[in-house]
Scaffold this active site. Structure first.
Site, PDB file in Angstrom:
ATOM      1  N   ASN A  10       0.905  -1.058   0.060  1.00  0.00           N
ATOM      2  CA  ASN A  10       0.220  -0.034  -0.066  1.00  0.00           C
ATOM      3  C   ASN A  10       0.874   1.008   0.012  1.00  0.00           C
ATOM      4  O   ASN A  10       1.809   1.541   0.822  1.00  0.00           O
ATOM      5  CB  ASN A  10      -0.961   0.053   1.370  1.00  0.00           C
ATOM      6  CG  ASN A  10      -1.670   1.078   1.456  1.00  0.00           C
ATOM      7  OD1 ASN A  10      -1.637   1.984   0.621  1.00  0.00           O
ATOM      8  ND2 ASN A  10      -2.097   1.445   2.593  1.00  0.00           N
ATOM      9  N   TRP A  11       1.066   1.840  -1.198  1.00  0.00           N
ATOM     10  CA  TRP A  11       1.923   3.075  -1.295  1.00  0.00           C
ATOM     11  C   TRP A  11       1.465   4.162  -0.709  1.00  0.00           C
ATOM     12  O   TRP A  11       2.101   5.083  -0.241  1.00  0.00           O
ATOM     13  CB  TRP A  11       2.122   3.078  -2.870  1.00  0.00           C
ATOM     14  CG  TRP A  11       3.097   2.435  -3.519  1.00  0.00           C
ATOM     15  CD1 TRP A  11       3.269   0.926  -3.046  1.00  0.00           C
ATOM     16  CD2 TRP A  11       3.786   2.558  -4.813  1.00  0.00           C
ATOM     17  NE1 TRP A  11       4.195   0.445  -3.999  1.00  0.00           N
ATOM     18  CE2 TRP A  11       4.306   1.355  -5.121  1.00  0.00           C
ATOM     19  CE3 TRP A  11       3.722   3.438  -5.614  1.00  0.00           C
ATOM     20  CZ2 TRP A  11       4.963   1.281  -6.396  1.00  0.00           C
ATOM     21  CZ3 TRP A  11       4.426   3.549  -6.867  1.00  0.00           C
ATOM     22  CH2 TRP A  11       5.118   2.296  -7.208  1.00  0.00           C
ATOM     23  N   HIS A  96      -9.433   1.454   4.688  1.00  0.00           N
ATOM     24  CA  HIS A  96      -8.587   1.613   5.318  1.00  0.00           C
ATOM     25  C   HIS A  96      -8.686   2.438   6.491  1.00  0.00           C
ATOM     26  O   HIS A  96      -9.296   3.206   6.295  1.00  0.00           O
ATOM     27  CB  HIS A  96      -7.046   2.305   4.525  1.00  0.00           C
ATOM     28  CG  HIS A  96      -5.711   1.919   4.918  1.00  0.00           C
ATOM     29  ND1 HIS A  96      -5.531   2.915   6.077  1.00  0.00           N
ATOM     30  CD2 HIS A  96      -4.982   1.019   5.016  1.00  0.00           C
ATOM     31  CE1 HIS A  96      -4.144   2.571   6.465  1.00  0.00           C
ATOM     32  NE2 HIS A  96      -3.852   1.505   5.996  1.00  0.00           N
ATOM     33  N   GLU A 166      -5.648  -4.894  10.233  1.00  0.00           N
ATOM     34  CA  GLU A 166      -4.579  -3.768  10.621  1.00  0.00           C
ATOM     35  C   GLU A 166      -4.859  -2.972  11.876  1.00  0.00           C
ATOM     36  O   GLU A 166      -5.558  -2.033  11.938  1.00  0.00           O
ATOM     37  CB  GLU A 166      -4.445  -2.958   9.553  1.00  0.00           C
ATOM     38  CG  GLU A 166      -4.087  -3.341   8.062  1.00  0.00           C
ATOM     39  CD  GLU A 166      -3.502  -2.340   7.132  1.00  0.00           C
ATOM     40  OE1 GLU A 166      -2.354  -2.696   6.823  1.00  0.00           O
ATOM     41  OE2 GLU A 166      -4.185  -1.335   7.043  1.00  0.00           O
ATOM     42  N   GLY A 172       2.580   2.121  10.879  1.00  0.00           N
ATOM     43  CA  GLY A 172       3.553   3.169  10.771  1.00  0.00           C
ATOM     44  C   GLY A 172       4.301   3.270  12.208  1.00  0.00           C
ATOM     45  O   GLY A 172       5.260   4.371  12.383  1.00  0.00           O
ATOM     46  N   SER A 212       3.370  -2.213  10.369  1.00  0.00           N
ATOM     47  CA  SER A 212       4.606  -2.398  10.510  1.00  0.00           C
ATOM     48  C   SER A 212       5.397  -3.507  10.414  1.00  0.00           C
ATOM     49  O   SER A 212       6.301  -4.025  10.993  1.00  0.00           O
ATOM     50  CB  SER A 212       4.998  -1.976  12.117  1.00  0.00           C
ATOM     51  OG  SER A 212       4.628  -0.678  12.441  1.00  0.00           O
ATOM     52  N   GLY A 233       2.942  -1.139   4.123  1.00  0.00           N
ATOM     53  CA  GLY A 233       2.954   0.383   4.040  1.00  0.00           C
ATOM     54  C   GLY A 233       4.482   0.597   3.572  1.00  0.00           C
ATOM     55  O   GLY A 233       4.767   0.544   2.590  1.00  0.00           O
ATOM     56  N   GLY A 234       4.775   1.329   4.718  1.00  0.00           N
ATOM     57  CA  GLY A 234       6.331   1.605   4.630  1.00  0.00           C
ATOM     58  C   GLY A 234       7.427   0.961   3.875  1.00  0.00           C
ATOM     59  O   GLY A 234       8.007   1.283   3.183  1.00  0.00           O
TER      60      GLY A 234
HETATM   61  P1  PGA Z   1       2.752   0.384   7.806  1.00  0.00           P
HETATM   62  O1  PGA Z   1       1.273   0.456   7.019  1.00  0.00           O
HETATM   63  O2  PGA Z   1       3.599  -1.128   7.021  1.00  0.00           O
HETATM   64  O3  PGA Z   1       3.668   1.367   7.302  1.00  0.00           O
HETATM   65  O4  PGA Z   1       2.510   0.123   9.113  1.00  0.00           O
HETATM   66  C1  PGA Z   1       0.210  -0.539   6.734  1.00  0.00           C
HETATM   67  C2  PGA Z   1      -0.966  -0.018   6.296  1.00  0.00           C
HETATM   68  O5  PGA Z   1      -1.401   1.237   6.746  1.00  0.00           O
HETATM   69  O6  PGA Z   1      -1.328  -0.690   5.158  1.00  0.00           O
END
Ligand code: PGA
Length: 250
Positions: A10-11, A96, A166, A172, A212, A233-234
């Site tokens: 997920n960018w 999300h 999530e 994050g 994360s 995400g990250g």
């Molecule tokens: P993250 O985000 O891997 O940066 O924690 C995950 C997401 O929000 O889909």
């Protein structure tokens, strides 16, 4: 029932054309149609078509991060599932926690969007997850079960839907639940899916963990019985980190 692991990136609101050349191209070159797991990138709307062209032939899939529930019409700035299908997307992330928080998206809106996604022949990745406060109050299971009941349409199937658990406090932040907690909540989510959709649909439906996830923790998380992949995400913004998570699929 066997569930093929899905590693989804997920960018979020990151990426310009240059990232399609570096990141999407880099991931697709390394992914090389690995049959052990499915891999997906979800760039912002502006890059979906470009990413589809760039990764063509690699087996890497492309998705979007949201959509409207209508096919077309007077909805300024919205994007419909049909437009995403036309651009070559295969998946759409829905509900999300950042959409729920920034745009007030409710379970019933997410449910409506998911139905529109199915109508267009796309697959929905429906996100659920409790807040830190709810978690500390011991309400994680209850909150996630209620989000399943409200956000997942009655005509969801193992083919058209993926759930992403999530926990908001893990997104994050570098904080993740213990493996026991992840397995336990995924099993509870599967039970909620079974009571809504029947046991065989629930048994076939993939439930991703998100929050994360990194190459250093992915192996342990992906080995859990009811975890069928990750929404990342990250770490999806760096080729080596994203592929490093893929390499943890056993
Ligand atoms: P993250 O985000 O891997 O940066 O924690 C995950 C997401 O929000 O889909």
């Amino acid at each position: 029932m066997s569930r093929k692991i899905l590693i989804a990136g997920n960018w979020k609101m990151n990426g310009l054309k240059a990232e399609v050349s570096s990141l999407a191209k880099g991931v697709s070159a390394k992914y090389n149609n690995n049959s052990a797991y499915e891999m997906l990138i979800c760039p912002p709307f502006t890059l979906v078509a470009n990413a589809v062209d760039t990764v063509k032939g690699s087996g890497l899939k492309v998705g979007a991060q949201d959509c409207h529930f209508n096919t077309n019409g007077a909805h300024t700035a919205d994007i419909s599932p049909l437009m995403l299908k036309d651009a070559g997307a295969e998946y759409v992330i829905l509900g999300h926690s950042e959409r729920r928080a920034d745009h007030g998206e409710s379970d019933s809106l997410v449910n409506k969007k998911a139905k529109a996604v199915y109508e267009a022949g796309l697959k929905a990745i429906i996100c659920i997850g409790e807040s830190d406060e709810q978690n500390k109050a011991g309400k994680a299971v209850e909150v996630n079960q209620s989000q399943v009941a409200g956000s997942v349409p009655d005509n969801a199937t193992a083919e058209n839907t993926v759930i992403a658990y999530e926990p908001i406090w893990a997104i994050g932040t570098g904080r993740i639940p213990t493996s026991d907690d992840i397995q336990n909540i995924h099993a509870e989510i599967r039970k909620a899916l079974a009571s809504k959709l029947g046991q065989s649909v629930a048994d076939g439906m993939r439930i991703l963990y998100g929050g994360s996830m990194k190459p250093t923790n992915a192996e342990e998380i992906l080995a859990l019985a009811d975890v069928d992949g990750g929404l990342i995400g990250g770490a999806s913004l760096k080729v080596d980190d994203f592929m490093g998570i893929g390499a943890c699929v056993k």
